[in-house]
Motif scaffolding. Structure first.
Motif, PDB file in Angstrom:
ATOM      1  N   GLN A 148       0.827  -1.207   0.000  1.00  0.00           N
ATOM      2  CA  GLN A 148       0.000   0.000   0.000  1.00  0.00           C
ATOM      3  C   GLN A 148       0.862   1.258   0.000  1.00  0.00           C
ATOM      4  O   GLN A 148       0.579   2.211  -0.737  1.00  0.00           O
ATOM      5  CB  GLN A 148      -0.927  -0.015   1.214  1.00  0.00           C
ATOM      6  CG  GLN A 148      -2.011  -1.073   1.146  1.00  0.00           C
ATOM      7  CD  GLN A 148      -2.802  -1.193   2.433  1.00  0.00           C
ATOM      8  OE1 GLN A 148      -2.295  -0.892   3.516  1.00  0.00           O
ATOM      9  NE2 GLN A 148      -4.046  -1.634   2.329  1.00  0.00           N
ATOM     10  N   LEU A 149       1.923   1.266   0.807  1.00  0.00           N
ATOM     11  CA  LEU A 149       2.806   2.426   0.865  1.00  0.00           C
ATOM     12  C   LEU A 149       3.511   2.647  -0.466  1.00  0.00           C
ATOM     13  O   LEU A 149       3.611   3.783  -0.949  1.00  0.00           O
ATOM     14  CB  LEU A 149       3.835   2.227   1.983  1.00  0.00           C
ATOM     15  CG  LEU A 149       4.847   3.359   2.189  1.00  0.00           C
ATOM     16  CD1 LEU A 149       4.134   4.670   2.497  1.00  0.00           C
ATOM     17  CD2 LEU A 149       5.821   3.010   3.316  1.00  0.00           C
ATOM     18  N   SER A 150       3.979   1.579  -1.078  1.00  0.00           N
ATOM     19  CA  SER A 150       4.675   1.690  -2.369  1.00  0.00           C
ATOM     20  C   SER A 150       3.725   2.169  -3.458  1.00  0.00           C
ATOM     21  O   SER A 150       4.088   3.043  -4.265  1.00  0.00           O
ATOM     22  CB  SER A 150       5.281   0.340  -2.755  1.00  0.00           C
ATOM     23  OG  SER A 150       6.215  -0.091  -1.793  1.00  0.00           O
ATOM     24  N   ALA A 151       2.515   1.605  -3.497  1.00  0.00           N
ATOM     25  CA  ALA A 151       1.541   2.005  -4.520  1.00  0.00           C
ATOM     26  C   ALA A 151       1.191   3.485  -4.380  1.00  0.00           C
ATOM     27  O   ALA A 151       1.171   4.229  -5.370  1.00  0.00           O
ATOM     28  CB  ALA A 151       0.290   1.137  -4.418  1.00  0.00           C
ATOM     29  N   ALA A 152       0.934   3.940  -3.150  1.00  0.00           N
ATOM     30  CA  ALA A 152       0.567   5.338  -2.935  1.00  0.00           C
ATOM     31  C   ALA A 152       1.720   6.277  -3.258  1.00  0.00           C
ATOM     32  O   ALA A 152       1.532   7.327  -3.894  1.00  0.00           O
ATOM     33  CB  ALA A 152       0.119   5.533  -1.485  1.00  0.00           C
ATOM     34  N   ALA A 162      -7.120  10.081  10.977  1.00  0.00           N
ATOM     35  CA  ALA A 162      -5.766  10.599  11.235  1.00  0.00           C
ATOM     36  C   ALA A 162      -4.711   9.710  10.589  1.00  0.00           C
ATOM     37  O   ALA A 162      -3.725  10.211  10.025  1.00  0.00           O
ATOM     38  CB  ALA A 162      -5.531  10.703  12.745  1.00  0.00           C
ATOM     39  N   GLN A 163      -4.915   8.384  10.652  1.00  0.00           N
ATOM     40  CA  GLN A 163      -3.963   7.453  10.037  1.00  0.00           C
ATOM     41  C   GLN A 163      -3.946   7.601   8.526  1.00  0.00           C
ATOM     42  O   GLN A 163      -2.876   7.576   7.902  1.00  0.00           O
ATOM     43  CB  GLN A 163      -4.310   6.023  10.433  1.00  0.00           C
ATOM     44  CG  GLN A 163      -4.014   5.690  11.883  1.00  0.00           C
ATOM     45  CD  GLN A 163      -4.520   4.320  12.289  1.00  0.00           C
ATOM     46  OE1 GLN A 163      -5.420   3.759  11.656  1.00  0.00           O
ATOM     47  NE2 GLN A 163      -3.958   3.773  13.361  1.00  0.00           N
ATOM     48  N   TRP A 164      -5.126   7.770   7.930  1.00  0.00           N
ATOM     49  CA  TRP A 164      -5.189   7.953   6.479  1.00  0.00           C
ATOM     50  C   TRP A 164      -4.499   9.253   6.063  1.00  0.00           C
ATOM     51  O   TRP A 164      -3.760   9.276   5.088  1.00  0.00           O
ATOM     52  CB  TRP A 164      -6.635   7.960   5.987  1.00  0.00           C
ATOM     53  CG  TRP A 164      -7.192   6.591   5.741  1.00  0.00           C
ATOM     54  CD1 TRP A 164      -8.147   5.950   6.460  1.00  0.00           C
ATOM     55  CD2 TRP A 164      -6.809   5.697   4.691  1.00  0.00           C
ATOM     56  NE1 TRP A 164      -8.396   4.705   5.933  1.00  0.00           N
ATOM     57  CE2 TRP A 164      -7.590   4.518   4.842  1.00  0.00           C
ATOM     58  CE3 TRP A 164      -5.883   5.764   3.646  1.00  0.00           C
ATOM     59  CZ2 TRP A 164      -7.460   3.433   3.981  1.00  0.00           C
ATOM     60  CZ3 TRP A 164      -5.764   4.682   2.783  1.00  0.00           C
ATOM     61  CH2 TRP A 164      -6.541   3.538   2.952  1.00  0.00           C
ATOM     62  N   TRP A 165      -4.723  10.350   6.782  1.00  0.00           N
ATOM     63  CA  TRP A 165      -4.100  11.615   6.418  1.00  0.00           C
ATOM     64  C   TRP A 165      -2.589  11.561   6.585  1.00  0.00           C
ATOM     65  O   TRP A 165      -1.843  12.120   5.771  1.00  0.00           O
ATOM     66  CB  TRP A 165      -4.686  12.760   7.250  1.00  0.00           C
ATOM     67  CG  TRP A 165      -6.024  13.224   6.743  1.00  0.00           C
ATOM     68  CD1 TRP A 165      -7.225  13.140   7.394  1.00  0.00           C
ATOM     69  CD2 TRP A 165      -6.297  13.839   5.478  1.00  0.00           C
ATOM     70  NE1 TRP A 165      -8.232  13.656   6.610  1.00  0.00           N
ATOM     71  CE2 TRP A 165      -7.690  14.092   5.427  1.00  0.00           C
ATOM     72  CE3 TRP A 165      -5.505  14.201   4.382  1.00  0.00           C
ATOM     73  CZ2 TRP A 165      -8.295  14.690   4.327  1.00  0.00           C
ATOM     74  CZ3 TRP A 165      -6.116  14.793   3.284  1.00  0.00           C
ATOM     75  CH2 TRP A 165      -7.483  15.035   3.259  1.00  0.00           C
ATOM     76  N   ARG A 166      -2.124  10.877   7.641  1.00  0.00           N
ATOM     77  CA  ARG A 166      -0.675  10.714   7.815  1.00  0.00           C
ATOM     78  C   ARG A 166      -0.104   9.874   6.679  1.00  0.00           C
ATOM     79  O   ARG A 166       0.977  10.176   6.149  1.00  0.00           O
ATOM     80  CB  ARG A 166      -0.376  10.066   9.171  1.00  0.00           C
ATOM     81  CG  ARG A 166       1.121   9.991   9.461  1.00  0.00           C
ATOM     82  CD  ARG A 166       1.430   9.608  10.896  1.00  0.00           C
ATOM     83  NE  ARG A 166       1.053   8.238  11.189  1.00  0.00           N
ATOM     84  CZ  ARG A 166       0.050   7.887  11.969  1.00  0.00           C
ATOM     85  NH1 ARG A 166      -0.721   8.821  12.523  1.00  0.00           N
ATOM     86  NH2 ARG A 166      -0.226   6.621  12.199  1.00  0.00           N
ATOM     87  N   PHE A 167      -0.804   8.819   6.280  1.00  0.00           N
ATOM     88  CA  PHE A 167      -0.384   7.960   5.179  1.00  0.00           C
ATOM     89  C   PHE A 167      -0.280   8.751   3.875  1.00  0.00           C
ATOM     90  O   PHE A 167       0.724   8.653   3.150  1.00  0.00           O
ATOM     91  CB  PHE A 167      -1.394   6.815   5.025  1.00  0.00           C
ATOM     92  CG  PHE A 167      -1.155   5.921   3.846  1.00  0.00           C
ATOM     93  CD1 PHE A 167      -0.068   5.057   3.815  1.00  0.00           C
ATOM     94  CD2 PHE A 167      -2.013   5.932   2.753  1.00  0.00           C
ATOM     95  CE1 PHE A 167       0.151   4.219   2.728  1.00  0.00           C
ATOM     96  CE2 PHE A 167      -1.799   5.103   1.667  1.00  0.00           C
ATOM     97  CZ  PHE A 167      -0.724   4.251   1.656  1.00  0.00           C
ATOM     98  N   ILE A 168      -1.287   9.566   3.600  1.00  0.00           N
ATOM     99  CA  ILE A 168      -1.285  10.380   2.379  1.00  0.00           C
ATOM    100  C   ILE A 168      -0.140  11.382   2.409  1.00  0.00           C
ATOM    101  O   ILE A 168       0.566  11.602   1.410  1.00  0.00           O
ATOM    102  CB  ILE A 168      -2.638  11.103   2.208  1.00  0.00           C
ATOM    103  CG1 ILE A 168      -3.745  10.081   1.917  1.00  0.00           C
ATOM    104  CG2 ILE A 168      -2.569  12.136   1.080  1.00  0.00           C
ATOM    105  CD1 ILE A 168      -5.148  10.650   1.977  1.00  0.00           C
ATOM    106  N   GLY A 169       0.071  12.008   3.582  1.00  0.00           N
ATOM    107  CA  GLY A 169       1.149  12.983   3.709  1.00  0.00           C
ATOM    108  C   GLY A 169       2.525  12.367   3.522  1.00  0.00           C
ATOM    109  O   GLY A 169       3.385  12.935   2.841  1.00  0.00           O
ATOM    110  N   VAL A 170       2.735  11.182   4.106  1.00  0.00           N
ATOM    111  CA  VAL A 170       4.022  10.491   3.971  1.00  0.00           C
ATOM    112  C   VAL A 170       4.263  10.080   2.519  1.00  0.00           C
ATOM    113  O   VAL A 170       5.357  10.270   1.976  1.00  0.00           O
ATOM    114  CB  VAL A 170       4.078   9.262   4.906  1.00  0.00           C
ATOM    115  CG1 VAL A 170       5.283   8.373   4.567  1.00  0.00           C
ATOM    116  CG2 VAL A 170       4.160   9.706   6.354  1.00  0.00           C
ATOM    117  N   ALA A 171       3.232   9.515   1.877  1.00  0.00           N
ATOM    118  CA  ALA A 171       3.368   9.081   0.484  1.00  0.00           C
ATOM    119  C   ALA A 171       3.666  10.258  -0.440  1.00  0.00           C
ATOM    120  O   ALA A 171       4.536  10.175  -1.316  1.00  0.00           O
ATOM    121  CB  ALA A 171       2.100   8.355   0.039  1.00  0.00           C
TER     122      ALA A 171
END
Length: 315
Positions: free
Chosen positions: A39-43, A226-235
């Motif tokens: 998921q992290l790589s795809a995003a 919050a987890q989704w927004w952090r994930f989007i920000g990191v990606a």
């Protein structure tokens, strides 16, 4: 000679900048442990592809005719090896085995790339690289000793799987570094920046295919907002800083430095990854880790020295 020294200094600067940008990718899996490496790589690479497409769009009509089938196949192979496969394996290694172990294995990249590059035409003979290779290996050994000697609650199977993933990432990026450097030498009709953006566009297409299995069966309710927004920000941050800026810096360095010296520049990634890890864990490096960083830095300096032209003696 002055021109060559200027090119070396500029290339080293770009290599260090690329290492600083790429070191952040070791920290990202720790920041979003709730999400899988797929998921992290795809995003990350979907964002990279969109940014690259937006940047290259104004020049597409003039750039496209310069690219033939060999260039597109090369972009596909390099994108798969150096981006998709590499980062899926690296993120898995970080989450299963930790940042220190992953950093030390990826730290072998300079040795691998230098050994392969030493066979190229015009490369510095391997005997002149003996000191830099010995220092690099000694530094990696110190990190390995520290990493393997630390107590861990992680199951042995997880640590072993993480180690194998790190080895796979090492192999993938070694193949990418050598192949990309050789293609940049051939591409006098495409700038290094455009080549980097083209790699981003192709990687984005591959990430779109990867996103299907990565997010299939996953729902928004699996994670908090919050987890989704952090994930989007990191990606998104990795896409801009590591992929766009890091790759652009690296491609500039690849055109200014010989292949064997490019291998030494990868050491900066290991140093910055360790630095970010220490800051994240809010601690100072241990004596072994500090010694490893000194040895790795000395290895880079020895590599630079090996590529300096021999002084001319007058009568």
């Amino acid at each position: 000679m002055i021109q060559r020294q200027h090119s070396l200094a500029l290339g080293i600067g770009f290599g260090a900048a690329a290492g600083a940008a790429w070191g952040l990718v070791f920290l990202a899996p720790e920041l979003v442990r709730e999400f899988s490496p797929l998921q992290l790589s795809a995003a990350r690479y979907l964002a990279y592809g969109l940014v690259a497409l937006a940047l290259i769009a104004p020049r597409w009509r003039t750039l496209a005719p310069r690219l033939g089938r060999p260039e597109w196949w090369a972009l596909l192979r390099l994108s798969l090896l150096g981006n998709i496969l590499y980062y899926v394996l690296l993120a898995s290694a970080v989450q299963l085995g930790g940042m220190a172990m992953t950093s030390l294995v990826i730290g072998f990249l300079p040795v691998a790339v230098t050994l392969i590059g030493s066979r190229g035409q015009g490369a510095v003979p391997l005997r002149r690289l003996a000191l830099t290779l010995a220092l690099g290996i000694a530094g990696i050994f110190c990190v390995a000793w520290q990493s393997l000697g630390m107590p861990s609650d992680a199951p042995v199977s997880d640590r072993l799987t993480g180690f194998l993933c790190a080895l796979g990432a090492l192999a993938a990026w070694t193949a990418y570094a050598v192949g990309n450097s050789r293609w940049l030498v051939r591409l006098d009709h495409v700038s290094s920046h455009d080549w980097s953006l083209l790699t981003g566009v192709v990687t984005g297409g591959l990430a779109l295919l990867l996103a299907v299995p990565a997010f299939l069966g996953s729902s928004l309710n699996d994670h908090t907002d919050a987890q989704w927004w952090r994930f989007i920000g990191v990606a998104a941050s990795m896409a801009v800083v590591a992929s766009i800026l890091g790759n652009a810096f690296w491609n500039r360095a690849s055109r200014l430095l010989p292949l064997t010296m490019i291998g030494q520049m990868i050491l900066f990634e290991t140093l910055f990854a360790l630095l970010y890890g220490f800051l994240w864990e809010a601690r100072w490096p241990t004596a072994l880790e500090a010694l490893a960083m000194v040895l790795v830095s000395a290895s880079v300096l020895a590599g630079i020295s090996a590529h300096q032209p021999a002084p001319e003696h007058g009568n």
